[in-house]
Design a protein around this motif. Sequence first.
Motif, PDB file in Angstrom:
ATOM      1  N   CYS A   1       0.829  -1.200   0.000  1.00  0.00           N
ATOM      2  CA  CYS A   1       0.000   0.000   0.000  1.00  0.00           C
ATOM      3  C   CYS A   1       0.868   1.255   0.000  1.00  0.00           C
ATOM      4  CB  CYS A   1      -0.908  -0.019   1.220  1.00  0.00           C
ATOM      5  SG  CYS A   1      -1.779   1.525   1.550  1.00  0.00           S
ATOM      6  N   VAL A   2       1.861   1.315   0.887  1.00  0.00           N
ATOM      7  CA  VAL A   2       2.718   2.492   0.974  1.00  0.00           C
ATOM      8  C   VAL A   2       3.560   2.641  -0.283  1.00  0.00           C
ATOM      9  CG1 VAL A   2       4.581   3.597   2.275  1.00  0.00           C
ATOM     10  CG2 VAL A   2       2.743   2.432   3.486  1.00  0.00           C
ATOM     11  N   SER A   3       4.015   1.530  -0.847  1.00  0.00           N
ATOM     12  CA  SER A   3       4.798   1.599  -2.085  1.00  0.00           C
ATOM     13  C   SER A   3       4.000   2.245  -3.210  1.00  0.00           C
ATOM     14  CB  SER A   3       5.247   0.194  -2.501  1.00  0.00           C
ATOM     15  OG  SER A   3       6.147  -0.362  -1.571  1.00  0.00           O
ATOM     16  N   ARG A   4       2.721   1.883  -3.322  1.00  0.00           N
ATOM     17  CA  ARG A   4       1.894   2.469  -4.380  1.00  0.00           C
ATOM     18  C   ARG A   4       1.680   3.967  -4.137  1.00  0.00           C
ATOM     19  NH1 ARG A   4      -0.491  -2.565  -3.743  1.00  0.00           N
ATOM     20  NH2 ARG A   4      -2.131  -1.826  -2.357  1.00  0.00           N
ATOM     21  N   LEU A   5       1.405   4.347  -2.881  1.00  0.00           N
ATOM     22  CA  LEU A   5       1.212   5.757  -2.588  1.00  0.00           C
ATOM     23  C   LEU A   5       2.507   6.549  -2.801  1.00  0.00           C
ATOM     24  CD1 LEU A   5      -0.989   5.655   0.647  1.00  0.00           C
ATOM     25  CD2 LEU A   5      -1.716   6.261  -1.668  1.00  0.00           C
ATOM     26  N   ARG A   6       3.643   5.958  -2.429  1.00  0.00           N
ATOM     27  CA  ARG A   6       4.934   6.618  -2.605  1.00  0.00           C
ATOM     28  C   ARG A   6       5.222   6.867  -4.084  1.00  0.00           C
ATOM     29  NH1 ARG A   6       8.210  10.274  -0.504  1.00  0.00           N
ATOM     30  NH2 ARG A   6       9.259   9.647   1.391  1.00  0.00           N
TER      31      ARG A   6
ATOM     32  N   ARG B   1      11.114   4.800   4.224  1.00  0.00           N
ATOM     33  CA  ARG B   1      11.930   3.857   3.455  1.00  0.00           C
ATOM     34  C   ARG B   1      11.924   4.177   1.959  1.00  0.00           C
ATOM     35  NH1 ARG B   1      12.840  -1.272   6.018  1.00  0.00           N
ATOM     36  NH2 ARG B   1      12.713  -2.289   3.986  1.00  0.00           N
ATOM     37  N   TYR B   2      10.893   4.851   1.482  1.00  0.00           N
ATOM     38  CA  TYR B   2      10.748   5.251   0.077  1.00  0.00           C
ATOM     39  C   TYR B   2      10.883   4.057  -0.873  1.00  0.00           C
ATOM     40  CZ  TYR B   2      10.337   8.970  -3.400  1.00  0.00           C
ATOM     41  OH  TYR B   2       9.876   9.804  -4.384  1.00  0.00           O
ATOM     42  N   GLU B   3      10.085   3.039  -0.634  1.00  0.00           N
ATOM     43  CA  GLU B   3      10.016   1.904  -1.548  1.00  0.00           C
ATOM     44  C   GLU B   3       8.895   2.153  -2.546  1.00  0.00           C
ATOM     45  OE1 GLU B   3       9.469  -1.534   0.873  1.00  0.00           O
ATOM     46  OE2 GLU B   3      11.561  -1.618   1.500  1.00  0.00           O
ATOM     47  N   VAL B   4       9.164   1.919  -3.821  1.00  0.00           N
ATOM     48  CA  VAL B   4       8.140   2.116  -4.844  1.00  0.00           C
ATOM     49  C   VAL B   4       7.844   0.826  -5.595  1.00  0.00           C
ATOM     50  CG1 VAL B   4       8.681   4.552  -5.156  1.00  0.00           C
ATOM     51  CG2 VAL B   4       9.858   2.841  -6.563  1.00  0.00           C
ATOM     52  N   THR B   5       8.473  -0.257  -5.183  1.00  0.00           N
ATOM     53  CA  THR B   5       8.234  -1.552  -5.807  1.00  0.00           C
ATOM     54  C   THR B   5       7.262  -2.327  -4.944  1.00  0.00           C
ATOM     55  OG1 THR B   5      10.448  -1.601  -6.743  1.00  0.00           O
ATOM     56  CG2 THR B   5       9.278  -3.687  -6.628  1.00  0.00           C
ATOM     57  N   GLY B   6       6.111  -2.635  -5.476  1.00  0.00           N
ATOM     58  CA  GLY B   6       5.127  -3.392  -4.721  1.00  0.00           C
ATOM     59  C   GLY B   6       4.099  -3.998  -5.654  1.00  0.00           C
ATOM     60  N   ARG B   7       4.251  -5.262  -5.934  1.00  0.00           N
ATOM     61  CA  ARG B   7       3.308  -5.925  -6.837  1.00  0.00           C
ATOM     62  C   ARG B   7       2.208  -6.602  -6.034  1.00  0.00           C
ATOM     63  NH1 ARG B   7       8.264  -6.093  -8.995  1.00  0.00           N
ATOM     64  NH2 ARG B   7       8.502  -5.531 -11.183  1.00  0.00           N
TER      65      ARG B   7
END
Length: 307
Positions: free
Chosen positions: A191-196, A228-234
């Motif tokens: 969820c956070v990866s998608r929002l980021r 953490r600024y992760e943007v990878t999230g499948r």
Amino acid sequence: MAPEHTPSSSGSGGVELGRFLRARRTRTSPERAGFTVGAGLRRTPGLRREEVATLAGISIDYYVRLERGKETRPSPSVLDALARALHLDDQEHHHLRELAARAARYAPAPPPAPGRTVRPHLRLLLEAMRPHPAYVISRSMELLAWNPGGLALYAGLDDWPATRRNLARYLFLHPAARDLFPDWDKQVRGCVSRLRAIAGTAPDAPDLGNLVGELLLKSPDFAGLWERYEVTGRKPALKTFQHPRVGTVTLTCQTMHLEDTPSQRLGVYTAEPGTPDHDALLLLDMTEPRTAPRPPEKDREQAGELS
């Protein structure tokens, strides 16, 4: 809450690019980058700035300017070199390019929030999908329309008034969410990866800024993941729910962008007819949603509920 964490606080187009580079640098291990780490302690987590510059074949001064948001036009070859130096995957590499493109054309005026209107034929489509849970959400995961199962699947979400029904808010702030998802940690990271990823290229968008600001204040879990600024999230194809009304149910999940409405997505959960999971969906489809308290008239006007 530190202002630098919110999407709407960037002072120039390069600030978000610098944040992303800094976050990925501090999470790249020296060993993975090919550096030999001695017995002494490193005061810098991850790679040092000069190490990234060396790996990318650029000057230290130029890289420092990138991280500080003062350099906003890195060339494609520099971006590719940085992606290799930081071991970015394809999704992160694409995000880096999007941030650089935005930095080059930055305009300080915040864009308007996407519309909340769901077209009538989409509401008919949601109804036709019963008993399969289905809903329409905004880019910031706000629930805009749903069929009975689409609301009932998220146990307790009908406790909240319609203007507060947001799947990200639910995951982090609703007391039922941790019990509903046996893999809650994995769900919130995605969820956070998608929002980021979205906020990185639209940091001044009010719909994202308001949501992120609220979650940073109210959820330490969200704040830690945001940093953490992760943007990878499948999103996994199968999702398991431990529902208080129908027990454990595993469903196939599919989301898709809607034609001519890129800021909205359709989400659908399905199960094979004749299976216990499908029987559970039949029960959820018959759930009568509880009437949540409506917000004061002033709040409804701000949310666009009143004309």
